[in-house]
Design a protein around this motif. Structure first.
Motif, short mmCIF file in Angstrom:
data_model
loop_
_atom_site.label_atom_id
_atom_site.label_comp_id
_atom_site.label_asym_id
_atom_site.label_seq_id
_atom_site.Cartn_x
_atom_site.Cartn_y
_atom_site.Cartn_z
N LEU A 1 0.82 -1.21 0.00
CA LEU A 1 0.00 0.00 0.00
C LEU A 1 0.85 1.26 0.00
N LYS A 2 0.31 2.32 -0.56
CA LYS A 2 0.96 3.62 -0.45
C LYS A 2 0.84 4.11 1.00
N ASN A 3 1.70 5.05 1.38
CA ASN A 3 1.64 5.58 2.74
C ASN A 3 0.29 6.23 3.01
N ASN A 4 -0.18 6.04 4.25
CA ASN A 4 -1.43 6.63 4.72
C ASN A 4 -2.62 6.21 3.87
N SER A 5 -2.74 4.90 3.69
CA SER A 5 -3.83 4.34 2.89
C SER A 5 -4.80 3.54 3.75
N LEU A 6 -6.05 3.64 3.40
CA LEU A 6 -7.13 2.87 4.03
C LEU A 6 -7.65 1.90 2.97
N SER A 7 -7.95 0.69 3.39
CA SER A 7 -8.41 -0.33 2.45
C SER A 7 -9.62 -1.05 3.02
N VAL A 8 -10.61 -1.33 2.16
CA VAL A 8 -11.85 -1.98 2.60
C VAL A 8 -12.16 -3.16 1.68
N PHE A 9 -12.50 -4.31 2.30
CA PHE A 9 -12.91 -5.51 1.56
C PHE A 9 -14.28 -5.95 2.07
N ASN A 10 -15.18 -6.24 1.14
CA ASN A 10 -16.54 -6.67 1.49
C ASN A 10 -16.76 -8.14 1.20
N ALA A 11 -17.63 -8.77 1.98
CA ALA A 11 -18.08 -10.12 1.67
C ALA A 11 -18.94 -10.09 0.40
N LEU B 1 -13.83 -6.11 6.09
CA LEU B 1 -12.47 -5.96 6.63
C LEU B 1 -11.98 -4.56 6.31
N LEU B 2 -11.50 -3.85 7.33
CA LEU B 2 -10.93 -2.51 7.16
C LEU B 2 -9.48 -2.53 7.62
N LEU B 3 -8.59 -2.11 6.74
CA LEU B 3 -7.16 -2.04 7.05
C LEU B 3 -6.68 -0.61 6.84
N TYR B 4 -6.11 -0.02 7.89
CA TYR B 4 -5.57 1.34 7.81
C TYR B 4 -4.33 1.37 8.69
N PRO B 5 -3.20 0.85 8.19
CA PRO B 5 -2.01 0.68 9.03
C PRO B 5 -1.45 1.97 9.61
N ASP B 6 -1.71 3.13 8.98
CA ASP B 6 -1.21 4.40 9.49
C ASP B 6 -2.28 5.20 10.22
N CYS B 7 -3.35 4.56 10.62
CA CYS B 7 -4.45 5.28 11.29
C CYS B 7 -3.96 5.93 12.59
N PRO B 8 -4.29 7.19 12.81
CA PRO B 8 -3.88 7.87 14.05
C PRO B 8 -4.39 7.18 15.31
N ASN B 9 -5.55 6.51 15.17
CA ASN B 9 -6.10 5.76 16.29
C ASN B 9 -5.73 4.29 16.13
N PRO B 10 -4.83 3.76 16.96
CA PRO B 10 -4.37 2.37 16.80
C PRO B 10 -5.51 1.35 16.83
N LEU B 11 -6.63 1.69 17.44
CA LEU B 11 -7.75 0.76 17.55
C LEU B 11 -8.31 0.39 16.18
N TYR B 12 -8.13 1.27 15.20
CA TYR B 12 -8.78 1.06 13.90
C TYR B 12 -7.78 0.75 12.78
N ARG B 13 -6.61 0.28 13.13
CA ARG B 13 -5.64 -0.04 12.09
C ARG B 13 -5.94 -1.38 11.40
N GLU B 14 -6.65 -2.22 12.10
CA GLU B 14 -7.02 -3.54 11.56
C GLU B 14 -8.32 -3.93 12.23
N VAL B 15 -9.41 -3.85 11.47
CA VAL B 15 -10.74 -4.03 12.08
C VAL B 15 -11.58 -4.97 11.23
N LEU B 16 -12.32 -5.83 11.92
CA LEU B 16 -13.23 -6.75 11.26
C LEU B 16 -14.64 -6.47 11.75
#
Length: 429
Positions: free
Chosen positions: A22-32, A65-80
């Motif tokens: 991923l590029k820096n500061n990227s958010l990614s979403v995958f749907n069922a 599935l939500l992936l945001y490895p650079d999220c300012p809030n660590p709680l939401y860097r990897e969320v299902l």
């Protein structure tokens, strides 16, 4: 799910590999995937989105599935996000993931119910520079319905029009083509179940049996061993039916003297096997049937040797075409003049062998892989040459699943009978 739990090492590793791309500061979403309507109030059996399963290990509808490895809030860097179960759902539908079970299956610590998705996404999306969204970019697929990923893209662009949007599919194409050890073992399990179904068929087939009776034997063995079912609609094509490449009626009587062309494979833990065989209804090949069969078998064995790290699909298929041309001349189906006068756009061998030889195999039957990307170590590919002779009422296709490795290719179906003598021996025991 009929299969035992898969180690969460698989989705954890897959997510790590994906995030690196991923590029820096990227958010990614995958749907069922959608739950597709069938008729009345029924839906088709649910099949998970392969990319979501690859990254999460979650095999359940209405999952995000939500992936945001650079999220300012660590709680939401990897969320299902999951569909919340309740007593009503438990009674009518049964098992659904609890948060604890989802954590164990995915290796993701932060699990929320689906109703929280919009609020959580909105609270962090403005801090991201790039948004990666997914679509089905398998080059064998064309859009005919606005499936969930397409609808989600439209929603995101409407709500957040000034973000930079990126495609997740090119990353997934490169990652999914190279299989990990766990993926190889799951594919091998699917191949092993397919083997046992074929052995069952060899002992069952006799003149006058119906094609659908054979199909019943196959699905019995699949389900008995914990497979989800067929990886694709099975082909049980006797006699002239073998010249219909995607024959699926499976409703004819198998006659003495005919050959049955099989194309079937088990799906296990979302991973697929893909096998083709041809057997004589009465347990004995005629001289001509054996000649054609052995010609196809020769091409299959030689084609398997050609699958090496670095070869392109174009060169590979050209070389297989040369192998097949030689065999068709030996069978007196082609002449040297036919080959001399052939068109480069449509070689002479295509009259009797009109489909491709190999495709990637994995979470999808025709798995995600670059058409123009050279084959590589870690690829699992089918090898499936065939010769189809309508005027003789004969069609032969043979197919095994091959893993490319640096130390030599591994045939994941090497223990499935394929030599004519072995097939005849088992059928006449």
């Amino acid at each position: 799910m009929k299969y035992p739990s898969i180690s969460n090492k698989l989705p954890i590793l897959n997510r790590q590999n994906y995030i690196k791309q991923l590029k820096n500061n990227s958010l990614s979403v995958f749907n069922a995937n959608d739950e597709f309507p069938r008729s009345g109030d029924q839906t088709f059996s649910f099949k998970q989105n392969a990319d979501l399963f690859y990254l999460s290990g979650i095999d359940q509808e209405q999952t995000i599935l939500l992936l945001y490895p650079d999220c300012p809030n660590p709680l939401y860097r990897e969320v299902l996000f999951l569909r919340q179960t309740n007593d009503f759902i438990k009674v009518w539908e049964g098992y659904k993931y609890t948060k604890e079970q989802a954590q164990l299956a995915s290796g993701i610590n932060n699990i929320f119910w689906l109703e929280d998705f919009e609020n959580i996404l909105h609270s962090i999306v403005h801090y991201a520079d790039y948004i990666y969204l997914n679509t089905n970019e398998n080059n064998k697929y064309t859009d005919s319905i606005p499936y969930r990923d397409i609808r989600f893209i439209e929603q995101m662009r409407s709500k957040y029009p000034l973000h930079h949007y990126e495609r997740a599919a090119p990353i997934m194409r490169n990652l999914r083509a190279i299989k990990s050890e766990i993926e190889i073992s799951l594919t091998q399990k699917a191949c092993s179940i397919t083997r046992d179904a074929f052995l069952r068929v060899l002992k069952f087939v006799k003149p006058s049996v119906k094609e659908y009776e054979i199909e019943a034997e196959i699905i019995h063995e699949f389900i008995r061993q914990g497979a989800t079912g067929h990886a694709y609609p099975p082909i049980i094509a006797s006699g002239h039916n073998a010249n219909i490449l995607h024959y699926g009626d499976n409703n004819q009587q198998c006659k003495k003297g005919d050959v049955i062309l099989f194309d079937f494979g088990a799906e296990y833990a979302n991973y697929n096997a893909d096998m083709s065989r041809a057997i004589p209804v009465n347990g004995k090949f005629t001289k001509r049937q054996k000649e054609v069969y052995n010609a196809v078998l020769h091409v299959m064995k030689e084609a398997s040797k050609l699958l090496v790290d670095g070869i392109t699909g174009k060169i590979y298929h050209e070389q297989v075409g040369e192998l097949m041309t030689e065999q068709l001349i030996n069978l007196k189906l082609l002449t040297l003049d036919d080959v001399k006068n052939q068109k480069s756009s449509y070689p002479a061998y295509k009259k009797y062998f009109m489909h491709g030889t190999s495709h990637h195999l994995g979470l999808d039957l025709h798995d995600f892989g670059g058409r123009y990307t050279p084959f590589a170590n870690g690829n699992i590919l089918t090898v499936e040459p065939g010769i189809y002779i309508p005027e003789e009422g004969l069609g032969i296709r043979l197919e095994n699943n091959i893993l490319i490795t640096a130390s030599g290719n591994i045939d994941l179906m090497a223990d499935i009978p394929i030599e004519t003598e072995e097939i005849e021996e088992i059928m006449n025991q």
